[in-house]
Design a protein around this motif. Sequence first.
Motif, PDB file in Angstrom:
ATOM      1  N   ARG A 182      43.377  54.117  50.910  1.00 21.35           N
ATOM      2  CA  ARG A 182      42.916  54.488  52.387  1.00 21.35           C
ATOM      3  C   ARG A 182      42.215  53.313  53.138  1.00 21.35           C
ATOM      4  O   ARG A 182      42.414  53.122  54.380  1.00 21.35           O
ATOM      5  CB  ARG A 182      41.710  55.654  52.551  1.00 21.35           C
ATOM      6  N   GLN A 183      41.451  52.686  52.308  1.00 16.42           N
ATOM      7  CA  GLN A 183      40.889  51.399  52.650  1.00 16.42           C
ATOM      8  C   GLN A 183      41.636  49.980  52.439  1.00 16.42           C
ATOM      9  O   GLN A 183      41.128  48.951  52.735  1.00 16.42           O
ATOM     10  CB  GLN A 183      39.598  51.117  51.903  1.00 16.42           C
ATOM     11  N   HIS A 184      42.867  50.502  51.811  1.00 20.77           N
ATOM     12  CA  HIS A 184      44.045  49.178  51.945  1.00 20.77           C
ATOM     13  C   HIS A 184      43.137  48.062  51.089  1.00 20.77           C
ATOM     14  O   HIS A 184      43.181  46.915  51.105  1.00 20.77           O
ATOM     15  CB  HIS A 184      44.135  48.759  53.186  1.00 20.77           C
ATOM     16  N   VAL A 185      42.411  48.459  49.829  1.00 21.40           N
ATOM     17  CA  VAL A 185      41.755  47.439  49.033  1.00 21.40           C
ATOM     18  C   VAL A 185      42.371  47.681  47.545  1.00 21.40           C
ATOM     19  O   VAL A 185      42.478  48.997  46.989  1.00 21.40           O
ATOM     20  CB  VAL A 185      40.227  47.497  48.894  1.00 21.40           C
ATOM     21  N   THR A 186      42.599  46.655  46.933  1.00 21.61           N
ATOM     22  CA  THR A 186      43.025  46.908  45.306  1.00 21.61           C
ATOM     23  C   THR A 186      42.290  45.765  44.532  1.00 21.61           C
ATOM     24  O   THR A 186      42.127  44.598  45.020  1.00 21.61           O
ATOM     25  CB  THR A 186      44.465  46.579  45.549  1.00 21.61           C
ATOM     26  N   VAL A 187      41.902  46.003  43.489  1.00 20.58           N
ATOM     27  CA  VAL A 187      41.370  45.135  42.344  1.00 20.58           C
ATOM     28  C   VAL A 187      42.133  44.980  41.345  1.00 20.58           C
ATOM     29  O   VAL A 187      42.466  46.125  40.915  1.00 20.58           O
ATOM     30  CB  VAL A 187      39.974  45.180  41.971  1.00 20.58           C
ATOM     31  N   ILE A 188      42.684  43.815  40.910  1.00 20.92           N
ATOM     32  CA  ILE A 188      43.462  43.722  39.756  1.00 20.92           C
ATOM     33  C   ILE A 188      42.713  42.787  38.699  1.00 20.92           C
ATOM     34  O   ILE A 188      42.558  41.827  39.154  1.00 20.92           O
ATOM     35  CB  ILE A 188      44.866  43.255  39.952  1.00 20.92           C
ATOM     36  N   MET A 189      42.547  43.157  37.456  1.00 19.28           N
ATOM     37  CA  MET A 189      41.835  42.350  36.560  1.00 19.28           C
ATOM     38  C   MET A 189      42.495  42.371  35.109  1.00 19.28           C
ATOM     39  O   MET A 189      42.715  43.376  34.724  1.00 19.28           O
ATOM     40  CB  MET A 189      40.378  42.609  36.305  1.00 19.28           C
ATOM     41  N   LEU A 190      43.038  41.314  34.866  1.00 19.10           N
ATOM     42  CA  LEU A 190      43.518  40.907  33.485  1.00 19.10           C
ATOM     43  C   LEU A 190      42.958  40.154  32.434  1.00 19.10           C
ATOM     44  O   LEU A 190      42.681  39.034  33.097  1.00 19.10           O
ATOM     45  CB  LEU A 190      44.943  40.560  33.601  1.00 19.10           C
TER      46      LEU A 190
END
Length: 344
Positions: free
Chosen positions: A315-323
């Motif tokens: 809904r806030q159009h936020v994504t965090v990707i951590m590898l």
Amino acid sequence: MRRMIIAATACMAFSGMAPARDAGSLQRYEGHVPGASVLVLKDGKPVLRKSLGFANLETGERATPATDYRLASVSKQFTAALILLLAEDGKLKLDDPVRKWLPSLPASEQAITLHHLLSHSSGLVDYEDLMPADFPGQISDAQVLDLLSKESRTYFAPGTSYRYSNSGYVLLGLVAQKAGGKDLAALLKERIFAPLHMDNTLMYRRGGPEPAHRAYGYSEESGKWVRTDQSPTSATRGDGGIYSSIDDLAKWDAAWYDNRLLSAHSRELATTAHTRITDEADVDAYGYGWRIHGDVRWHSGESMGFRHVIVRWPRQHVTVIMLTNRNDPEPYHLALEVAKPYVD
């Protein structure tokens, strides 16, 4: 053309935009240690894109945004999406009994459907617990099927409870191969990776193509980092065999906002609660390859020497990707900390 522009935009580098507190929270990955690649997307654009530490300690290869990590259970999102694509094609149905596709399974599992496998509500026994202690080499998906075909016991009647199941996703990978008529790696490339231009993402099999920029896994033992890249369960595919990078996963994230890959109906099926959960922190329910916590959709991945997380606030159009290519720490709460400046 519009899709290609959006995908390319999602992978542009925005260096030097990370708040100071982000850098501080990631300090444990700095220096000559196993590393991390971190991406924060806001409205489809990267506001934080950085890598720290090393992908390969022995050769001195540093981690970069293009580094390919073994995704472990984050791979389940792709297996689930492939099943949904095959359902859209009419090649299978989500309420198909799994024995329709894998008839060697015992008759006691006749009531288990593909829906149950996708939502971890099958009750299947964990294949890891069926492996003999002296299992030689690495177990394959076909060998997992063989073990499960000899086991009539289940944890509960399908659809009556929840238990996270690698067994279920290994079977889903085998079902996809039968329904799609091709090897799982080829199907994933044809139906997901190629259409999304995830050019450096692949389902890995030893002896097959190598990831373009492979990270190796490490574990800390007695204060030293030791390569622990593979285990007896590292060769299964449907539950965790994909290698990818944060740059390619930006394209995966973008595909969840429109119809470029899955239909709106399939995306809703994947991210809607199918199994209510009460015994896992930060998890209210499970969809198909996604954990659900309020408005958040997320999943973690853990295997020998790797810990990852993808967290989305659609809904806030936020994504965090951590590898990360290390056994510790678990990065979920760090990902939440990194996201704070961008989540209202």
